[in-house]
Scaffold this motif. Sequence first.
Motif, PDB file in Angstrom:
ATOM      1  N   THR A   3       0.843  -1.183   0.000  1.00 31.90           N
ATOM      2  CA  THR A   3       0.000   0.000   0.000  1.00 31.90           C
ATOM      3  C   THR A   3       0.890   1.249   0.000  1.00 31.90           C
ATOM      4  O   THR A   3       2.076   1.173   0.321  1.00 31.90           O
ATOM      5  CB  THR A   3      -0.912   0.019   1.231  1.00 31.90           C
ATOM      6  OG1 THR A   3      -0.097   0.210   2.401  1.00 31.90           O
ATOM      7  CG2 THR A   3      -1.685  -1.290   1.366  1.00 31.90           C
ATOM      8  N   PRO A   4       0.328   2.419  -0.317  1.00 34.17           N
ATOM      9  CA  PRO A   4       1.161   3.632  -0.363  1.00 34.17           C
ATOM     10  C   PRO A   4       1.824   3.990   0.963  1.00 34.17           C
ATOM     11  O   PRO A   4       2.871   4.639   0.967  1.00 34.17           O
ATOM     12  CB  PRO A   4       0.164   4.713  -0.790  1.00 34.17           C
ATOM     13  CG  PRO A   4      -0.887   3.989  -1.550  1.00 34.17           C
ATOM     14  CD  PRO A   4      -1.022   2.669  -0.868  1.00 34.17           C
ATOM     15  N   ASP A   5       1.231   3.577   2.092  1.00 32.30           N
ATOM     16  CA  ASP A   5       1.839   3.906   3.380  1.00 32.30           C
ATOM     17  C   ASP A   5       2.803   2.833   3.865  1.00 32.30           C
ATOM     18  O   ASP A   5       3.279   2.900   5.003  1.00 32.30           O
ATOM     19  CB  ASP A   5       0.754   4.149   4.428  1.00 32.30           C
ATOM     20  CG  ASP A   5       0.019   2.874   4.790  1.00 32.30           C
ATOM     21  OD1 ASP A   5      -0.492   2.216   3.868  1.00 32.30           O
ATOM     22  OD2 ASP A   5      -0.030   2.515   5.984  1.00 32.30           O
ATOM     23  N   GLN A  58      -5.906  -8.726   6.716  1.00 31.23           N
ATOM     24  CA  GLN A  58      -5.993  -7.282   6.909  1.00 31.23           C
ATOM     25  C   GLN A  58      -4.715  -6.776   7.598  1.00 31.23           C
ATOM     26  O   GLN A  58      -4.035  -7.518   8.301  1.00 31.23           O
ATOM     27  CB  GLN A  58      -7.235  -6.946   7.728  1.00 31.23           C
ATOM     28  CG  GLN A  58      -8.508  -7.490   7.072  1.00 31.23           C
ATOM     29  CD  GLN A  58      -9.688  -6.570   7.219  1.00 31.23           C
ATOM     30  OE1 GLN A  58      -9.630  -5.397   6.896  1.00 31.23           O
ATOM     31  NE2 GLN A  58     -10.800  -7.108   7.693  1.00 31.23           N
ATOM     32  N   ARG A  59      -4.412  -5.522   7.366  1.00 30.10           N
ATOM     33  CA  ARG A  59      -3.133  -4.967   7.834  1.00 30.10           C
ATOM     34  C   ARG A  59      -2.919  -5.238   9.321  1.00 30.10           C
ATOM     35  O   ARG A  59      -3.819  -5.100  10.153  1.00 30.10           O
ATOM     36  CB  ARG A  59      -3.020  -3.484   7.522  1.00 30.10           C
ATOM     37  CG  ARG A  59      -4.051  -2.609   8.151  1.00 30.10           C
ATOM     38  CD  ARG A  59      -3.720  -1.134   7.938  1.00 30.10           C
ATOM     39  NE  ARG A  59      -3.625  -0.800   6.519  1.00 30.10           N
ATOM     40  CZ  ARG A  59      -2.784   0.109   6.024  1.00 30.10           C
ATOM     41  NH1 ARG A  59      -1.995   0.793   6.840  1.00 30.10           N
ATOM     42  NH2 ARG A  59      -2.752   0.371   4.728  1.00 30.10           N
ATOM     43  N   THR A  65       1.694  -6.668   7.158  1.00 29.12           N
ATOM     44  CA  THR A  65       2.305  -5.694   8.055  1.00 29.12           C
ATOM     45  C   THR A  65       1.368  -4.507   8.276  1.00 29.12           C
ATOM     46  O   THR A  65       0.338  -4.379   7.614  1.00 29.12           O
ATOM     47  CB  THR A  65       3.653  -5.212   7.497  1.00 29.12           C
ATOM     48  OG1 THR A  65       3.432  -4.579   6.223  1.00 29.12           O
ATOM     49  CG2 THR A  65       4.605  -6.373   7.314  1.00 29.12           C
ATOM     50  N   LEU A  66       1.760  -3.629   9.195  1.00 28.41           N
ATOM     51  CA  LEU A  66       0.819  -2.610   9.663  1.00 28.41           C
ATOM     52  C   LEU A  66       0.808  -1.339   8.833  1.00 28.41           C
ATOM     53  O   LEU A  66      -0.240  -0.733   8.630  1.00 28.41           O
ATOM     54  CB  LEU A  66       1.128  -2.278  11.124  1.00 28.41           C
ATOM     55  CG  LEU A  66       0.091  -1.459  11.882  1.00 28.41           C
ATOM     56  CD1 LEU A  66      -1.282  -2.102  11.812  1.00 28.41           C
ATOM     57  CD2 LEU A  66       0.523  -1.316  13.339  1.00 28.41           C
ATOM     58  N   GLY A  67       1.942  -0.891   8.330  1.00 26.17           N
ATOM     59  CA  GLY A  67       1.975   0.394   7.647  1.00 26.17           C
ATOM     60  C   GLY A  67       1.963   1.544   8.636  1.00 26.17           C
ATOM     61  O   GLY A  67       2.054   1.354   9.848  1.00 26.17           O
ATOM     62  N   ARG A  82      -7.966  -1.456  -2.734  1.00 23.29           N
ATOM     63  CA  ARG A  82      -6.672  -1.661  -3.382  1.00 23.29           C
ATOM     64  C   ARG A  82      -6.479  -3.130  -3.776  1.00 23.29           C
ATOM     65  O   ARG A  82      -5.935  -3.438  -4.837  1.00 23.29           O
ATOM     66  CB  ARG A  82      -5.559  -1.193  -2.450  1.00 23.29           C
ATOM     67  CG  ARG A  82      -4.211  -1.054  -3.135  1.00 23.29           C
ATOM     68  CD  ARG A  82      -3.258  -0.239  -2.288  1.00 23.29           C
ATOM     69  NE  ARG A  82      -3.765   1.118  -2.097  1.00 23.29           N
ATOM     70  CZ  ARG A  82      -3.603   2.095  -2.977  1.00 23.29           C
ATOM     71  NH1 ARG A  82      -2.963   1.871  -4.110  1.00 23.29           N
ATOM     72  NH2 ARG A  82      -4.077   3.291  -2.725  1.00 23.29           N
ATOM     73  N   VAL A  83      -6.909  -4.039  -2.913  1.00 25.81           N
ATOM     74  CA  VAL A  83      -6.824  -5.464  -3.248  1.00 25.81           C
ATOM     75  C   VAL A  83      -7.677  -5.767  -4.474  1.00 25.81           C
ATOM     76  O   VAL A  83      -7.257  -6.506  -5.383  1.00 25.81           O
ATOM     77  CB  VAL A  83      -7.255  -6.321  -2.039  1.00 25.81           C
ATOM     78  CG1 VAL A  83      -7.446  -7.782  -2.452  1.00 25.81           C
ATOM     79  CG2 VAL A  83      -6.225  -6.226  -0.923  1.00 25.81           C
TER      80      VAL A  83
END
Length: 297
Positions: A3-5, A58-59, A65-67, A82-83
């Motif tokens: 993801t972006p983060d 899920q994150r 991972t968490l981001g 996003r998925v």
Amino acid sequence: MRTPDGAELRVHLRGPADAPVTVALAHDWALTSDIWRPILAPLVADPDRPVRVVRFDQRGHGGSTLGTRPFSAAVLGDDLLRVLADCAPHGPVVLGGHSMGGRAVMALAAARPAFVGARVAGVLLAATAAGRLDPADPGLPPLRRAAGALRRAAARGLARAPGAVDRLRALLPPHSGAYRAAVRRAAFGSRADPVLVRECAELLHSTPTRVAVGFYEPLVRHDLSGRLGALRAVPVRILAGGRDRLVPLRHTRALARALPQAAVAVLPDCGHMLPLEAPEAVGAHLAALVEEAATAA
């Protein structure tokens, strides 16, 4: 996928990429996508009706991972979107969400109604709620409000030292009788299979304290019930356990009022863990939504 983060989401794919319908499954708080495994075989069993199944951790859960984004229902909906963009960029999709996974589906619908109108052909919401789960809300009996306030205070206290809490949790392993008994009472109905209770206990125990308490507040305090307009134009099925202590039936009734076109089914002997306790029923409802989506397509 990333993801972006900076969160990395572990995604499991089954079925052909060119299947006419994709089913995307989002799991509950403090669990992983493994809870959906019992329903996979029936979904992909018919070679004449191929289905692609996408499930993901899920994150912060399982292999994800968490981001860096703050804990919120919105981030769950964004991750689901996003998925789907990465694993099912075309064609109709059927979304299945269990508890927190249902919140992810509803958050996606609230934030991206145009996407829901264009792509989503069916939704299964299992053991979930759109409104606040917090029993400290005004108007409830004083004892329930006090219990809710204590749980919130406990969650905030645990969040201050999650590493220390994890070390203490290690002293009560998931295979201990006390831990399993607590999981069975909180999450299962009257006919719980001990093997499934053990599996659920292991999944819960493996979730870091930081993740569990971080998502607790958004889940119990956030209210999406007034933002579900996009789902009113989609076939929706709501499943509930008659013995669910975590999301009692009053929340199912409130969700049904918010989605008056939805079909509602209560499984009287089940608790909260419907994908584990009643995989045949959950799978049958998903299969029916897939059939409707394929026929419409």
